[in-house]
Design a protein around this motif. Sequence first.
Motif, PDB file in Angstrom:
ATOM      1  N   SER A  76       0.875  -1.111   0.090  1.00  0.00           N
ATOM      2  CA  SER A  76      -0.043   0.050  -0.028  1.00  0.00           C
ATOM      3  C   SER A  76       0.889   1.201   0.052  1.00  0.00           C
ATOM      4  CB  SER A  76      -0.828   0.095   1.154  1.00  0.00           C
ATOM      5  OG  SER A  76      -1.997  -1.042   1.036  1.00  0.00           O
ATOM      6  N   LEU A  77       0.799   1.958  -0.988  1.00  0.00           N
ATOM      7  CA  LEU A  77       1.709   3.094  -1.247  1.00  0.00           C
ATOM      8  C   LEU A  77       0.423   4.245  -1.328  1.00  0.00           C
ATOM      9  CD1 LEU A  77       4.259   2.307  -3.807  1.00  0.00           C
ATOM     10  CD2 LEU A  77       4.458   2.375  -1.199  1.00  0.00           C
ATOM     11  N   PRO A  78       0.687   5.509  -1.235  1.00  0.00           N
ATOM     12  CA  PRO A  78      -0.237   6.795  -1.246  1.00  0.00           C
ATOM     13  C   PRO A  78      -1.152   6.623  -2.256  1.00  0.00           C
ATOM     14  CG  PRO A  78       1.971   7.594  -0.313  1.00  0.00           C
ATOM     15  CD  PRO A  78       1.977   6.043  -1.025  1.00  0.00           C
ATOM     16  N   VAL A  79      -0.806   6.399  -3.745  1.00  0.00           N
ATOM     17  CA  VAL A  79      -1.562   6.780  -4.547  1.00  0.00           C
ATOM     18  C   VAL A  79      -1.875   5.339  -5.257  1.00  0.00           C
ATOM     19  CG1 VAL A  79      -1.747   7.605  -6.980  1.00  0.00           C
ATOM     20  CG2 VAL A  79      -0.630   8.723  -5.204  1.00  0.00           C
ATOM     21  N   ILE A  80      -0.748   4.513  -5.471  1.00  0.00           N
ATOM     22  CA  ILE A  80      -1.132   3.128  -6.239  1.00  0.00           C
ATOM     23  C   ILE A  80      -0.690   1.892  -5.060  1.00  0.00           C
ATOM     24  CG2 ILE A  80      -0.599   3.991  -8.470  1.00  0.00           C
ATOM     25  CD1 ILE A  80       2.355   2.715  -7.872  1.00  0.00           C
ATOM     26  N   SER A  81      -1.224   0.976  -5.645  1.00  0.00           N
ATOM     27  CA  SER A  81      -0.866  -0.578  -4.845  1.00  0.00           C
ATOM     28  C   SER A  81      -0.203  -1.616  -5.609  1.00  0.00           C
ATOM     29  CB  SER A  81      -2.062  -0.750  -4.166  1.00  0.00           C
ATOM     30  OG  SER A  81      -2.618   0.064  -3.088  1.00  0.00           O
ATOM     31  N   PRO A  82       1.016  -1.672  -5.781  1.00  0.00           N
ATOM     32  CA  PRO A  82       1.603  -2.883  -6.452  1.00  0.00           C
ATOM     33  C   PRO A  82       1.275  -4.161  -5.869  1.00  0.00           C
ATOM     34  CG  PRO A  82       3.427  -1.407  -5.940  1.00  0.00           C
ATOM     35  CD  PRO A  82       2.126  -0.762  -5.134  1.00  0.00           C
ATOM     36  N   TYR A  83       1.269  -5.074  -6.409  1.00  0.00           N
ATOM     37  CA  TYR A  83       1.272  -6.349  -5.977  1.00  0.00           C
ATOM     38  C   TYR A  83       1.812  -7.496  -6.732  1.00  0.00           C
ATOM     39  CZ  TYR A  83      -2.220  -7.688  -9.709  1.00  0.00           C
ATOM     40  OH  TYR A  83      -2.893  -7.787 -10.955  1.00  0.00           O
TER      41      TYR A  83
END
Length: 129
Positions: A76-83
């Motif tokens: 969880s990052l402020p704008v995007i959520s890589p997985y």
Amino acid sequence: MKKAVLAKLLISSLSCLTVFVPSQASAQFLPQPWVSVGGKDGDVTYAVGARALDFGVEVGRGPDGAVGADVLKFLSLPVISPYVGVGWYSEDKGVAFSGGVQAGATDNVFIGAGYNSVRGFNGQLGIKF
């Protein structure tokens, strides 16, 4: 000289604050579901997934009738959520690896794009409760 030391102290203090001050809680007790449509080798692939507490599960159908599930880990990052994820698929497809990114489009809707080694590239559309 004092101004330079004061400026460095201020910059380092602000940096520490951004790293160590707790941010808004990102833990969701309600899952965030999504649907996914993509393609590989000329076949259309489908999947549904849900995310809660920065983990997710995606169940999908790939080419040649392969059906499987992936376990995902989100960052969880402020704008995007890589997985990234790993899964298992039938029809002798075996282990699948996946990765992608999801981003909030509005307060209650998010979009994403990803790749799964069995299901290929896909687009995602989901809702937040």
